[in-house]
Design an enzyme around this catalytic site. Structure first.
Site, PDB file in Angstrom:
ATOM      1  N   GLU A  27      -6.840  -0.901 -15.959  1.00 12.45           N
ATOM      2  CA  GLU A  27      -7.488  -1.121 -14.643  1.00 12.45           C
ATOM      3  C   GLU A  27      -8.314   0.104 -14.247  1.00 12.45           C
ATOM      4  O   GLU A  27      -9.445  -0.028 -13.796  1.00 12.45           O
ATOM      5  CB  GLU A  27      -6.429  -1.370 -13.562  1.00 12.45           C
ATOM      6  CG  GLU A  27      -5.646  -2.643 -13.714  1.00 12.45           C
ATOM      7  CD  GLU A  27      -6.403  -3.883 -13.252  1.00 12.45           C
ATOM      8  OE1 GLU A  27      -7.536  -3.754 -12.740  1.00 12.45           O
ATOM      9  OE2 GLU A  27      -5.854  -4.981 -13.421  1.00 12.45           O
ATOM     10  N   ASP A  80       2.070  -3.708  -9.409  1.00 12.72           N
ATOM     11  CA  ASP A  80       1.803  -5.021 -10.030  1.00 12.72           C
ATOM     12  C   ASP A  80       2.215  -5.009 -11.493  1.00 12.72           C
ATOM     13  O   ASP A  80       2.886  -5.923 -11.979  1.00 12.72           O
ATOM     14  CB  ASP A  80       0.306  -5.359  -9.933  1.00 12.72           C
ATOM     15  CG  ASP A  80      -0.186  -5.379  -8.503  1.00 12.72           C
ATOM     16  OD1 ASP A  80       0.652  -5.309  -7.589  1.00 12.72           O
ATOM     17  OD2 ASP A  80      -1.408  -5.465  -8.307  1.00 12.72           O
ATOM     18  N   ASP A  99       2.527   1.973  -3.094  1.00 14.98           N
ATOM     19  CA  ASP A  99       2.711   2.358  -4.509  1.00 14.98           C
ATOM     20  C   ASP A  99       1.853   3.549  -4.913  1.00 14.98           C
ATOM     21  O   ASP A  99       2.317   4.447  -5.614  1.00 14.98           O
ATOM     22  CB  ASP A  99       2.542   1.156  -5.467  1.00 14.98           C
ATOM     23  CG  ASP A  99       1.179   0.497  -5.457  1.00 14.98           C
ATOM     24  OD1 ASP A  99       0.353   0.806  -4.558  1.00 14.98           O
ATOM     25  OD2 ASP A  99       0.924  -0.331  -6.356  1.00 14.98           O
ATOM     26  N   HIS A 132       0.831  -1.224   0.000  1.00 15.52           N
ATOM     27  CA  HIS A 132       0.000   0.000   0.000  1.00 15.52           C
ATOM     28  C   HIS A 132       0.861   1.269   0.000  1.00 15.52           C
ATOM     29  O   HIS A 132       0.443   2.314   0.519  1.00 15.52           O
ATOM     30  CB  HIS A 132      -0.988   0.003   1.176  1.00 15.52           C
ATOM     31  CG  HIS A 132      -2.073  -1.020   1.004  1.00 15.52           C
ATOM     32  ND1 HIS A 132      -3.183  -0.809   0.224  1.00 15.52           N
ATOM     33  CD2 HIS A 132      -2.180  -2.290   1.468  1.00 15.52           C
ATOM     34  CE1 HIS A 132      -3.952  -1.893   0.246  1.00 15.52           C
ATOM     35  NE2 HIS A 132      -3.356  -2.810   0.987  1.00 15.52           N
ATOM     36  N   SER A 188      -3.265 -11.485 -10.506  1.00 20.41           N
ATOM     37  CA  SER A 188      -3.775 -12.218 -11.675  1.00 20.41           C
ATOM     38  C   SER A 188      -4.183 -11.246 -12.776  1.00 20.41           C
ATOM     39  O   SER A 188      -3.984 -11.529 -13.961  1.00 20.41           O
ATOM     40  CB  SER A 188      -4.950 -13.101 -11.283  1.00 20.41           C
ATOM     41  OG  SER A 188      -5.991 -12.302 -10.772  1.00 20.41           O
ATOM     42  N   GLY A 209      -8.161 -13.063  -7.431  1.00 19.23           N
ATOM     43  CA  GLY A 209      -8.635 -12.601  -6.117  1.00 19.23           C
ATOM     44  C   GLY A 209      -7.791 -13.104  -4.959  1.00 19.23           C
ATOM     45  O   GLY A 209      -8.279 -13.247  -3.844  1.00 19.23           O
ATOM     46  N   ALA A 210      -6.508 -13.384  -5.205  1.00 22.13           N
ATOM     47  CA  ALA A 210      -5.668 -13.966  -4.156  1.00 22.13           C
ATOM     48  C   ALA A 210      -4.526 -13.049  -3.756  1.00 22.13           C
ATOM     49  O   ALA A 210      -3.678 -13.426  -2.952  1.00 22.13           O
ATOM     50  CB  ALA A 210      -5.129 -15.305  -4.626  1.00 22.13           C
TER      51      ALA A 210
HETATM   52  C1  GLA Z   1      -3.030  -4.324  -4.997  1.00 21.42           C
HETATM   53  C2  GLA Z   1      -2.823  -3.181  -5.980  1.00 21.42           C
HETATM   54  C3  GLA Z   1      -1.373  -2.673  -5.917  1.00 21.42           C
HETATM   55  C4  GLA Z   1      -0.943  -2.359  -4.491  1.00 21.42           C
HETATM   56  C5  GLA Z   1      -1.278  -3.531  -3.569  1.00 21.42           C
HETATM   57  C6  GLA Z   1      -0.999  -3.238  -2.115  1.00 21.42           C
HETATM   58  O1  GLA Z   1      -2.281  -5.434  -5.382  1.00 21.42           O
HETATM   59  O2  GLA Z   1      -3.103  -3.613  -7.288  1.00 21.42           O
HETATM   60  O3  GLA Z   1      -1.249  -1.531  -6.746  1.00 21.42           O
HETATM   61  O4  GLA Z   1      -1.524  -1.173  -4.039  1.00 21.42           O
HETATM   62  O5  GLA Z   1      -2.641  -3.918  -3.682  1.00 21.42           O
HETATM   63  O6  GLA Z   1       0.371  -3.099  -1.889  1.00 21.42           O
END
Ligand code: GLA
Length: 342
Positions: free
Chosen positions: A138, A150, A18, A16, A104, A99-100
């Site tokens: 997204e 990600d 990024d 959390h 994905s 969702g894990a």
């Molecule tokens: C999800 C979001 C990322 C990041 C994480 C938490 O995976 O897609 O951008 O914020 O949560 O680190």
């Protein structure tokens, strides 16, 4: 026909941060998504997937929450690079669990973009270009206001390496994993819930904290600044983000010094901060993290957004089997996703 693939990811530390212009240290898992596609002569998109329902839509249909929205998004994002909006046959095969908390959707989006670049014979795109496009898909086509971690790690990292990424500049450095150690990724068996609404709420809380502290983003805030304010909810979120950025820097030092014990301690601190200050854990994740620590892991934390999904644990290679079997025995609903070695 064009074929492309992309891996999922786990995040060693830097959760959390990024979307606060912060620092992250993710790495690829071996699970991956493969996309095969062929251009059609009409304007239909016909998709099959081993994870989602097959579907058929016209390229100009509106978005409707189906996974083919990712394809429509990818076609649109590639237009400025010479891409054409055209019908496609698509087959997706993936063992990245949805969702894990292991990205994905970034794996699907990056694999789709790579396959389309080949199929439409577009010029090669850099990893940051691909990642930013995937993030816009997204934001604009799926409705998730995610950060850039990600997409960047999925587009640019190499298996077996940790990626130290500055989410403000997008500068990154690939660093080898610790020798004789592995990162174990285990699904808690608890499906991620409420993630979009709570995620967006955390984003707003961080923005509010930054405004109160008088900084552009929490990347520029310090623990000293917090002392002037009452420790309300938004300041708890800020405390997590500020301390997590410091933990990423310390974790990078641990990788350089090959100091697995201290790295494990930082991973534990990250989870504790995500649980108590950021409040994105849940009882299933906490239980599994506790069992992994008790079973001999050097450190364990949730990975990804939280609210369910996976946890990761740093282990000595020699103890991986014992740690996994003890943790899974105590948490029978959990199951192994991957073991990442250097
Ligand atoms: C999800 C979001 C990322 C990041 C994480 C938490 O995976 O897609 O951008 O914020 O949560 O680190």
């Amino acid at each position: 026909m064009a074929v492309a693939y992309a891996h999922g990811r786990a995040n060693l530390i830097g959760e959390h941060t990024d979307y606060n212009d912060g620092l992250v240290l993710p790495l690829l898992i071996s699970n991956q998504t493969e996309v095969a596609l062929a251009i059609r002569n009409d304007d239909l998109i016909c998709g099959t997937s081993n994870q989602f329902l097959a579907g058929q839509r016209a390229v100009h249909d509106g978005l409707n929450g189906h996974w083919l929205d990712f394809v429509i998004g990818a076609l649109h994002q590639l237009r400025p690079f010479g891409g054409r909006i055209q019908g496609l046959d698509i087959a997706v095969k993936s063992d990245v669990p949805p969702g894990a908390g292991v990205s994905s959707s970034a794996a699907l989006t990056i694999a789709l973009l790579r396959a389309l670049v080949t199929a439409q014979q577009l010029p090669c795109l850099t990893s940051p270009e691909l990642a930013l496009m995937a993030q816009r898909i997204e934001h604009d086509f799926i409705g998730t206001q995610c950060g850039i971690m990600d997409q960047m790690v999925v587009a640019a990292a190499k298996p077996g390496a940790c990626m130290m990424l500055d989410c403000r500049s997008l500068d990154y450095k690939l660093m080898p994993m610790l020798p004789d150690h592995a990162v174990v990724v285990i699904h808690s068996g608890n499906v991620r819930k409420l993630s979009d609404s709570v995620y967006n709420q955390r984003l707003a809380e961080c923005a509010a904290a930054a405004r109160t502290l008088g900084v552009d983003s929490l990347r520029d805030a310090t623990i000293e600044m917090l002392r002037k304010f009452a420790p309300d909810t938004k300041m708890k979120r800020a405390k997590h983000v500020i301390s997590e950025n410091l933990r990423v820097l310390a974790a990078v030092e641990c990788l350089v010094r090959k100091d697995a014990c201290s790295l494990g301690g930082l991973i534990d601190e990250s989870h504790d901060s995500l649980r108590s200050d950021y409040e994105v854990s849940n009882p299933a994740l906490d239980r599994l993290v506790g069992s992994l620590r008790d079973a001999g892991a050097l450190g364990a934390k949730l990975t990804g957004a939280g609210f369910g999904g996976c946890v990761l644990a740093l282990c000595e290679t020699a103890s991986v089997d014992t740690v996994i079997s003890r943790a899974v025995e105590i948490n029978p609903e959990s199951y192994l996703i991957d073991v990442i070695c250097s």
